[in-house]
Write a protein that holds these residues in place. Structure first.
Motif, PDB file in Angstrom:
ATOM      1  N   LEU A  67       0.839  -1.199   0.000  1.00  0.00           N
ATOM      2  CA  LEU A  67       0.000   0.000   0.000  1.00  0.00           C
ATOM      3  C   LEU A  67       0.876   1.252   0.000  1.00  0.00           C
ATOM      4  N   LEU A  68       1.883   1.289   0.861  1.00  0.00           N
ATOM      5  CA  LEU A  68       2.785   2.444   0.905  1.00  0.00           C
ATOM      6  C   LEU A  68       3.487   2.639  -0.428  1.00  0.00           C
ATOM      7  N   LYS A  69       3.936   1.535  -1.004  1.00  0.00           N
ATOM      8  CA  LYS A  69       4.655   1.611  -2.277  1.00  0.00           C
ATOM      9  C   LYS A  69       3.767   2.138  -3.400  1.00  0.00           C
ATOM     10  N   SER A  70       2.470   1.900  -3.296  1.00  0.00           N
ATOM     11  CA  SER A  70       1.554   2.350  -4.352  1.00  0.00           C
ATOM     12  C   SER A  70       1.430   3.871  -4.398  1.00  0.00           C
ATOM     13  N   TYR A  71       1.771   4.565  -3.310  1.00  0.00           N
ATOM     14  CA  TYR A  71       1.707   6.025  -3.297  1.00  0.00           C
ATOM     15  C   TYR A  71       3.033   6.669  -3.716  1.00  0.00           C
ATOM     16  N   HIS A  72       4.064   5.886  -3.946  1.00  0.00           N
ATOM     17  CA  HIS A  72       5.331   6.282  -4.565  1.00  0.00           C
ATOM     18  C   HIS A  72       6.204   7.233  -3.759  1.00  0.00           C
ATOM     19  N   THR A  73       5.656   8.232  -3.077  1.00  0.00           N
ATOM     20  CA  THR A  73       6.476   9.230  -2.387  1.00  0.00           C
ATOM     21  C   THR A  73       5.993   9.410  -0.950  1.00  0.00           C
ATOM     22  N   ASN A  74       6.854  10.023  -0.154  1.00  0.00           N
ATOM     23  CA  ASN A  74       6.478  10.309   1.227  1.00  0.00           C
ATOM     24  C   ASN A  74       5.294  11.259   1.302  1.00  0.00           C
ATOM     25  N   SER A  75       5.268  12.258   0.444  1.00  0.00           N
ATOM     26  CA  SER A  75       4.139  13.199   0.479  1.00  0.00           C
ATOM     27  C   SER A  75       2.839  12.513   0.080  1.00  0.00           C
ATOM     28  N   GLY A  76       2.892  11.527  -0.811  1.00  0.00           N
ATOM     29  CA  GLY A  76       1.698  10.765  -1.161  1.00  0.00           C
ATOM     30  C   GLY A  76       1.181   9.957   0.018  1.00  0.00           C
ATOM     31  N   VAL A  77       2.083   9.356   0.789  1.00  0.00           N
ATOM     32  CA  VAL A  77       1.681   8.606   1.979  1.00  0.00           C
ATOM     33  C   VAL A  77       1.134   9.556   3.037  1.00  0.00           C
ATOM     34  N   GLN A  78       1.779  10.725   3.201  1.00  0.00           N
ATOM     35  CA  GLN A  78       1.281  11.706   4.159  1.00  0.00           C
ATOM     36  C   GLN A  78      -0.132  12.148   3.805  1.00  0.00           C
ATOM     37  N   ARG A  79      -0.366  12.366   2.548  1.00  0.00           N
ATOM     38  CA  ARG A  79      -1.652  12.890   2.091  1.00  0.00           C
ATOM     39  C   ARG A  79      -2.753  11.831   2.151  1.00  0.00           C
ATOM     40  N   HIS A  80      -2.474  10.608   1.687  1.00  0.00           N
ATOM     41  CA  HIS A  80      -3.530   9.613   1.511  1.00  0.00           C
ATOM     42  C   HIS A  80      -3.642   8.594   2.649  1.00  0.00           C
ATOM     43  N   VAL A  81      -2.536   8.173   3.212  1.00  0.00           N
ATOM     44  CA  VAL A  81      -2.587   7.160   4.268  1.00  0.00           C
ATOM     45  C   VAL A  81      -2.781   7.819   5.632  1.00  0.00           C
ATOM     46  N   LEU A  82      -1.967   8.837   5.930  1.00  0.00           N
ATOM     47  CA  LEU A  82      -2.061   9.512   7.222  1.00  0.00           C
ATOM     48  C   LEU A  82      -3.052  10.667   7.223  1.00  0.00           C
ATOM     49  N   ASN A  83      -3.413  11.154   6.044  1.00  0.00           N
ATOM     50  CA  ASN A  83      -4.324  12.291   5.898  1.00  0.00           C
ATOM     51  C   ASN A  83      -3.834  13.481   6.724  1.00  0.00           C
ATOM     52  N   LEU A  84      -2.518  13.721   6.657  1.00  0.00           N
ATOM     53  CA  LEU A  84      -1.912  14.753   7.478  1.00  0.00           C
ATOM     54  C   LEU A  84      -0.611  15.212   6.830  1.00  0.00           C
TER      55      LEU A  84
END
Length: 152
Positions: A71-88
Motif C-alpha cells: 500500500l505504501l509503495k503504491s503512493y510512490h512518495t512520502n508526500s503521497g503517503v502523508q496525504r492519503h494514508v495519514l491524511n496529514l
C-alpha cells in the motif's frame, strides 16, 4: 600467527558493525527519555518519523508488513503517503506516544496498537492530530500493519 589473529579480529569487528541494520533514530520518549527499540511504541514512532523526515519510503516499507508495504509503495512518495494514508501533511513535525492505556508485557504479545500524538505545522498553522498505529510481531520485530484516526 600474529597477522592471522589480527585479520580474524578485523573481520569479526567488521561483521558485527554491519549486522546491526535497524533504523537508528534518536527518540526522546518513555521513562527518563529512553525507550527500548523492542517495544511497539518505538516502532510506531520510527515509522512516523521515517514518513516525515526521510527522502524515500524504503525504511517505512522495511518496518511494515508485506500487505501494508505494498500500500505504501503504491503512493510512490512520502508526500503521497502523508496525504492519503495519514491524511496529514506537515512541514515540521514532532511525534510522541500518548500516555495511558498501559500495554504491559508487550514481549509476549503478537499484536499491538499504539496511539501517537503528531504535532506540526503546515502553511504556518499549528496542527495536532492523534493516530492509532496497528502492529503485528513478525520474527521478533514489530511491523506496522495499519494506520487509522484515533478519534473518528
Amino acid at each position: 600467527m600474529n597477522k592471522v589473529c589480527k585479520v580474524i579480529l578485523l573481520c569479526l569487528v567488521a561483521l558485527t558493525a554491519t549486522a546491526c541494520n535497524k533504523p537508528e533514530r534518536e527518540i526522546k520518549a518513555g521513562r527518563y527519555g529512553m525507550m527500548s527499540d523492542e517495544t511497539p511504541q518505538y516502532a510506531a514512532l520510527v515509522f512516523i518519523m521515517v514518513i516525515y523526515e526521510d527522502d524515500n519510503l524504503d525504511d517505512a516499507i522495511k518496518i511494515s508488513t508485506d500487505k501494508f508495504g505494498r500500500l505504501l509503495k503504491s503512493y510512490h512518495t512520502n508526500s503521497g503517503v502523508q496525504r492519503h494514508v495519514l491524511n496529514l501533511r506537515l512541514t515540521e513535525m514532532t511525534v510522541e506516544p500518548v500516555s495511558g492505556g498501559f500495554q504491559g508485557m508487550t514481549e509476549f504479545k503478537k499484536e499491538a496498537t499504539v496511539d501517537v500524538k503528531i504535532t506540526g505545522t503546515y502553511n504556518h498553522n499549528k496542527i495536532v492530530d492523534l493516530k492509532t498505529i496497528s502492529m503485528v510481531k513478525e520474527s521478533g520485530d514489530w511491523k506496522i500493519s495499519g494506520v487509522s484516526n484515533t478519534i473518528p
